[in-house]
Design an enzyme around this catalytic site. Structure first.
Site, PDB file in Angstrom:
ATOM      1  N   ASP A 282      29.415  18.100  71.860  1.00 14.79           N
ATOM      2  CA  ASP A 282      28.951  17.351  73.023  1.00 14.79           C
ATOM      3  C   ASP A 282      27.900  16.277  72.717  1.00 14.79           C
ATOM      4  O   ASP A 282      27.997  15.151  73.198  1.00 14.79           O
ATOM      5  CB  ASP A 282      28.419  18.326  74.078  1.00 14.79           C
ATOM      6  CG  ASP A 282      28.108  17.668  75.408  1.00 14.79           C
ATOM      7  OD1 ASP A 282      28.810  16.712  75.770  1.00 14.79           O
ATOM      8  OD2 ASP A 282      27.165  18.105  76.084  1.00 14.79           O
TER       9      ASP A 282
ATOM     10  N   CYS B 160      49.266  13.846  84.900  1.00 14.67           N
ATOM     11  CA  CYS B 160      48.613  13.542  86.178  1.00 14.67           C
ATOM     12  C   CYS B 160      49.604  12.867  87.141  1.00 14.67           C
ATOM     13  O   CYS B 160      49.517  13.043  88.359  1.00 14.67           O
ATOM     14  CB  CYS B 160      47.411  12.616  85.971  1.00 14.67           C
ATOM     15  SG  CYS B 160      45.898  13.452  85.442  1.00 14.67           S
TER      16      CYS B 160
ATOM     17  N   ASP C 232      31.040  19.485  90.322  1.00 12.37           N
ATOM     18  CA  ASP C 232      32.355  20.030  89.983  1.00 12.37           C
ATOM     19  C   ASP C 232      33.497  19.455  90.822  1.00 12.37           C
ATOM     20  O   ASP C 232      34.647  19.868  90.658  1.00 12.37           O
ATOM     21  CB  ASP C 232      32.354  21.556  90.167  1.00 12.37           C
ATOM     22  CG  ASP C 232      31.611  22.283  89.061  1.00 12.37           C
ATOM     23  OD1 ASP C 232      31.748  21.865  87.901  1.00 12.37           O
ATOM     24  OD2 ASP C 232      30.898  23.249  89.353  1.00 12.37           O
TER      25      ASP C 232
END
EC number: 1.17.99.6
Length: 377
Positions: A134, A188, A241
């Site tokens: 990260d 998607c 979220d």
């Protein structure tokens, strides 16, 4: 050295140490990502938290000159909290995003990568590695996408077939020429739910994020928050979220595979009012082990103040008045004044007017004026 055999052994070992998914990628320049990052810079869409230059973020050989391949790993985390406490009138609670539940994922993934590195060293003593989680230069998602961990969704998250986007990512650049895996097909399609649902319009379009508008970024800033975002944050203390929870690929995805990632409800959904008076030591003890504490208590306290204003929690007025009058930090004093105005009780307005007579900071006075302005709405 039989690299094909070694790859199979690495995959088998990764399962033994609790890595949920592993993939292998080439060290070719991430050309498409490089062009996208340069465009992000031109548009000022970066958060400022990024590490390294565009070249360092897209050219693995700059990080390890002898690089031959990249190993990408993923660990799944829960999407549902067991026995989550209720936020009730007079006893309101905030929320940390799912990626901050349980033990700090940086530590957990570094542990897995260290074990993987030790395994490789044992098998191949002349190995060279550079691991990142990260905060490294390489873009975790770009590596994971190339390594076949998942595809890059319109919400800018890696979406895996098995775990949805609820995965932490890490990678290891190595001088071992592992054969690259095939990428996962993007699925998607014409779905645009995440883009439409983004509270602040930070998802400019599928796959393009203006980080400066993203609530996940905004909750980590330490200055005054722009008015337009204060009403969007709700009770979020850290992260957001929304673009994950609305994603159809995440429906019914909830994995409790690692004890380290199990949330303590009192930590990840804490009471708001106690946060207003928490000491540095108490903050470190309660929140230090989670990823959401990395910026310290100030952003969390500011967000808690905004959340109490969002709820119009009159039981918090005395605490907010104390902060407005006594806290040494202008951002906290000013935000408290704004939230007092949002709550809107007569005592709150009177306290703002009284505090203005002693306040000398121009920004705080400006926030006090805004707080009083709620009387006119």
């Amino acid at each position: 050295m039989d690299y094909k055999q070694l790859k199979e052994e690495v995959i088998a070992y990764s399962k033994e140490i609790g890595i949920d998914k592993i993939g292998f990628a080439s060290v070719d320049v991430f050309g498409e990502l490089k062009a996208r990052l340069k465009r992000q810079e031109e548009l000022s869409y970066q958060s400022g938290f990024e590490k390294g230059t565009v070249e360092e973020r897209t050219e693995p050989s700059r990080l390890l000159p002898e690089a031959q391949s990249i190993i990408s790993i993923a660990l799944a985390y829960p999407s549902k909290m067991k026995d989550a406490p209720k936020s009730k009138k007079g006893d309101r609670r905030g929320i940390f995003c799912r990626a901050s539940w349980g033990q700090d994922y940086h530590d957990v993934l570094r542990d897995r990568l260290q074990k993987l590195g030790e395994f490789l060293t044992e098998k191949f003593p002349e190995v060279s590695i550079k691991s990142m989680v990260d905060t490294g230069e390489l873009a975790d998602r770009a590596v994971a996408e190339r390594a076949g961990i998942g595809f890059s969704g319109k919400n800018c998250a890696i979406i895996t077939p098995e775990f949805g986007s609820y995965v932490y990512l890490g990678e290891m650049v190595t001088n071992i020429p592992f054969e690259a895996d095939e990428p996962v097909e993007d699925s998607c399609g014409d779905c645009n739910i995440c883009v439409d649902a983004c509270p602040t319009g930070a998802l400019v379009q599928g796959g393009q994020l203006d980080a400066n508008k993203c609530i996940a970024f905004l909750t980590q800033t330490k200055d005054f928050l722009a008015d337009e975002y204060r009403v969007k944050i709700g009770n979020r203390l850290y992260g957001c979220d929304t673009c994950q929870t609305v994603c159809p690929k995440n429906k019914k995805k909830d994995f409790h595979l690692h004890e380290e990632f199990e949330p303590d409800p009192e930590v990840t959904k804490p009471r708001l009012k106690p946060l207003l008076s928490i000491s540095n030591r108490e903050f470190k003890e309660q929140f230090g082990p989670i990823a959401g504490s990395w910026r310290g208590k100030k952003p969390i306290q500011r967000n808690a103040i905004l959340a109490l204003g969002h709820y119009k929690d009159e039981t918090a007025v005395d605490d907010l008045i104390r902060l407005m009058k006594e806290d040494p930090r202008p951002v906290i004093r000013g935000t408290a004044a704004w939230s007092l105005g949002k709550i809107g009780s007569p005592g709150a307005y009177e306290a703002i007017e009284a505090a203005m007579e002693k306040e000398s900071d121009e920004q705080v006075l400006f926030e006090m004026e805004k707080g009083l302005g709620f009387q006119l709405n």
